[in-house]
Design an enzyme around this catalytic site. Structure first.
Site, PDB file in Angstrom:
ATOM      1  N   SER A 134       0.873  -1.180   0.000  1.00  0.00           N
ATOM      2  CA  SER A 134       0.000   0.000   0.000  1.00  0.00           C
ATOM      3  C   SER A 134       0.905   1.223   0.000  1.00  0.00           C
ATOM      4  O   SER A 134       2.059   1.151   0.466  1.00  0.00           O
ATOM      5  CB  SER A 134      -0.855   0.003   1.268  1.00  0.00           C
ATOM      6  N   TYR A 144      -0.859  -1.013  10.443  1.00  0.00           N
ATOM      7  CA  TYR A 144      -1.156  -1.266   9.025  1.00  0.00           C
ATOM      8  C   TYR A 144       0.001  -0.761   8.143  1.00  0.00           C
ATOM      9  O   TYR A 144       0.546  -1.513   7.337  1.00  0.00           O
ATOM     10  CB  TYR A 144      -2.467  -0.569   8.627  1.00  0.00           C
TER      11      TYR A 144
HETATM   12  N1  LIG Z   1      -8.834  -0.866  -0.710  1.00  0.00           N
HETATM   13  C1  LIG Z   1      -7.811  -0.055  -0.529  1.00  0.00           C
HETATM   14  O1  LIG Z   1      -7.965   1.183  -0.453  1.00  0.00           O
HETATM   15  C2  LIG Z   1      -6.425  -0.616  -0.412  1.00  0.00           C
HETATM   16  C3  LIG Z   1      -5.351   0.282  -0.575  1.00  0.00           C
HETATM   17  C4  LIG Z   1      -4.046  -0.212  -0.496  1.00  0.00           C
HETATM   18  C5  LIG Z   1      -3.815  -1.545  -0.274  1.00  0.00           C
HETATM   19  N2  LIG Z   1      -4.876  -2.390  -0.103  1.00  0.00           N
HETATM   20  C6  LIG Z   1      -4.562  -3.809   0.154  1.00  0.00           C
HETATM   21  O2  LIG Z   1      -5.143  -4.585  -0.875  1.00  0.00           O
HETATM   22  C7  LIG Z   1      -5.383  -5.909  -0.393  1.00  0.00           C
HETATM   23  C8  LIG Z   1      -6.808  -6.315  -0.770  1.00  0.00           C
HETATM   24  O3  LIG Z   1      -7.713  -5.433  -0.128  1.00  0.00           O
HETATM   25  P1  LIG Z   1      -9.127  -5.036  -0.738  1.00  0.00           P
HETATM   26  O4  LIG Z   1      -9.211  -3.566  -0.674  1.00  0.00           O
HETATM   27  O5  LIG Z   1      -9.362  -5.730  -2.023  1.00  0.00           O
HETATM   28  O6  LIG Z   1     -10.066  -5.616   0.426  1.00  0.00           O
HETATM   29  P2  LIG Z   1     -11.464  -6.420   0.419  1.00  0.00           P
HETATM   30  O7  LIG Z   1     -12.340  -5.954  -0.703  1.00  0.00           O
HETATM   31  O8  LIG Z   1     -11.957  -6.322   1.816  1.00  0.00           O
HETATM   32  O9  LIG Z   1     -11.014  -7.932   0.116  1.00  0.00           O
HETATM   33  C9  LIG Z   1     -10.200  -8.630   1.013  1.00  0.00           C
HETATM   34  C10 LIG Z   1     -10.028 -10.072   0.568  1.00  0.00           C
HETATM   35  O10 LIG Z   1      -9.126 -10.721   1.468  1.00  0.00           O
HETATM   36  C11 LIG Z   1      -9.747 -11.880   2.017  1.00  0.00           C
HETATM   37  N3  LIG Z   1      -9.253 -12.060   3.393  1.00  0.00           N
HETATM   38  C12 LIG Z   1      -9.333 -11.183   4.421  1.00  0.00           C
HETATM   39  N4  LIG Z   1      -8.802 -11.705   5.538  1.00  0.00           N
HETATM   40  C13 LIG Z   1      -8.368 -12.955   5.208  1.00  0.00           C
HETATM   41  C14 LIG Z   1      -7.762 -14.009   5.930  1.00  0.00           C
HETATM   42  N5  LIG Z   1      -7.533 -13.915   7.250  1.00  0.00           N
HETATM   43  N6  LIG Z   1      -7.447 -15.155   5.286  1.00  0.00           N
HETATM   44  C15 LIG Z   1      -7.716 -15.293   3.960  1.00  0.00           C
HETATM   45  N7  LIG Z   1      -8.288 -14.328   3.225  1.00  0.00           N
HETATM   46  C16 LIG Z   1      -8.632 -13.178   3.836  1.00  0.00           C
HETATM   47  C17 LIG Z   1     -11.254 -11.608   1.916  1.00  0.00           C
HETATM   48  O11 LIG Z   1     -12.046 -12.785   1.809  1.00  0.00           O
HETATM   49  P3  LIG Z   1     -12.681 -13.577   3.093  1.00  0.00           P
HETATM   50  O12 LIG Z   1     -13.299 -12.548   3.980  1.00  0.00           O
HETATM   51  O13 LIG Z   1     -13.622 -14.564   2.503  1.00  0.00           O
HETATM   52  O14 LIG Z   1     -11.506 -14.261   3.734  1.00  0.00           O
HETATM   53  C18 LIG Z   1     -11.319 -10.861   0.580  1.00  0.00           C
HETATM   54  O15 LIG Z   1     -11.310 -11.793  -0.499  1.00  0.00           O
HETATM   55  C19 LIG Z   1      -5.118  -5.873   1.119  1.00  0.00           C
HETATM   56  O16 LIG Z   1      -3.845  -6.432   1.375  1.00  0.00           O
HETATM   57  C20 LIG Z   1      -5.129  -4.380   1.441  1.00  0.00           C
HETATM   58  O17 LIG Z   1      -4.322  -4.098   2.566  1.00  0.00           O
HETATM   59  C21 LIG Z   1      -6.165  -1.969  -0.173  1.00  0.00           C
END
Ligand SMILES: NC(=O)c1ccc[n+]([C@@H]2O[C@H](COP(=O)([O-])OP(=O)(O)OC[C@H]3O[C@@H](n4cnc5c(N)ncnc54)[C@H](OP(=O)(O)O)[C@@H]3O)[C@@H](O)[C@H]2O)c1
Length: 253
Positions: A134, A144
């Site tokens: 991130s 985080y």
């Molecule tokens: N959205 C943003 O603004 C943003 C910005 C920078 C970086 N990121 C990073 O991008 C990545 C994806 O985030 P996202 O925004 O796409 O979030 P999201 O829409 O909430 O999706 C998260 C995914 O991770 C899975 N997950 C969560 N905890 C888990 C666990 N303990 N074991 C296995 N799977 C797990 C969830 O599925 P289940 O609940 O079914 O397990 C879901 O498929 C993360 O690493 C986040 O830190 C996000």
């Protein structure tokens, strides 16, 4: 293989890779959502999509995915370590168990799964790993930001160590992306200006281009590239005043 493949950025990676004709293994906790997503990708793109339900905050979950990655009969050519989450609240407000779960998913799982995947890739002299970090890695932002800084440092170091091996590693550093992330964490997003939001599919397209170019760190958007340029020059104290607050406070945002 894509971890966290049922929503947001991980689902966008799965869509893009399936559209490119690659067979997939999808990892997340919710088995129903995994199966639904796998069936959709199979029907639309005709690729084989396996599911591996696993909680990457648990020892058994990490071990199960490691085992799949070590299966030499079904080699994985690209691993996207994407699963992750946010915790609402500042230091001392977040329960210790939640802080530790974050380190397990963002750091320990990423270390162990990268290691399991790259061992075979190095023998085959080809493969890639994308570790989703991130832009929070570059600013003061609690556990985080610290966990994502680890992802960037670890990935850059491993990429250097494996230079010339045929295996590519890249840390992907998105800004704010419209996904389930903020809602799941109970974080308000009203104070985040519209121009700061990225689209997950565009983000993945840019990330795949950077991986093909051999980048070890990708900040895939001109807005955030410019912003991170400014961040490098800004005093950390001043920076922390802004970045550590956004979306983390209890109460109105
Ligand atoms: N959205 C943003 O603004 C943003 C910005 C920078 C970086 N990121 C990073 O991008 C990545 C994806 O985030 P996202 O925004 O796409 O979030 P999201 O829409 O909430 O999706 C998260 C995914 O991770 C899975 N997950 C969560 N905890 C888990 C666990 N303990 N074991 C296995 N799977 C797990 C969830 O599925 P289940 O609940 O079914 O397990 C879901 O498929 C993360 O690493 C986040 O830190 C996000």
């Amino acid at each position: 293989m894509v971890t966290g493949a049922t929503a947001g950025i991980g689902a966008a990676f799965a869509r893009r890779l399936a559209a490119d004709g690659h067979n997939l293994v999808l990892v997340a906790r919710n088995e129903d959502r995994l199966r639904e997503h796998a069936a959709e990708l199979h029907d639309r793109h005709g690729v084989e999509v396996g599911v591996l339900p696993a909680d990457l905050a648990s020892e058994e979950g990490i071990a199960a995915v490691e085992e799949r990655l070590a299966d030499r009969k079904h080699p994985v050519d690209l691993l996207v370590n994407n699963a992750g989450f946010g915790n609402k609240g500042e230091f001392l407000e977040v329960p210790m168990a939640d802080e530790l779960a974050m380190l397990k998913v963002h750091c320990e799982a990423v270390l162990r799964l990268t290691s399991a995947a790259v061992t075979g890739m190095r023998e085959r002299r080809r493969g890639g790993v994308v570790n989703v970090a991130s832009v929070a890695a570059f600013v003061p932002r609690g556990t985080y930001g610290a966990s994502k800084a680890w992802v960037v440092q670890f990935t850059q170091g491993a990429a250097r160590d494996l230079a010339g091996s045929g295996v590519r590693l890249m840390a992907l550093c998105p800004g704010f992306v419209r996904t389930e992330f903020h809602e799941r964490a109970g974080m308000g997003t009203d104070n985040i200006p519209g121009w700061m939001w990225l689209d997950a599919d565009n983000l993945v397209d840019a990330a795949m281009k950077d991986l093909a170019r051999g980048r070890s760190v990708s900040i895939p958007d001109p807005r955030y590239k410019a912003l991170m340029g400014v961040v490098k020059l800004a005093p950390r104290n001043l920076l922390g005043g802004v970045t550590s607050r956004t979306g983390r406070k209890y109460g109105p945002q």
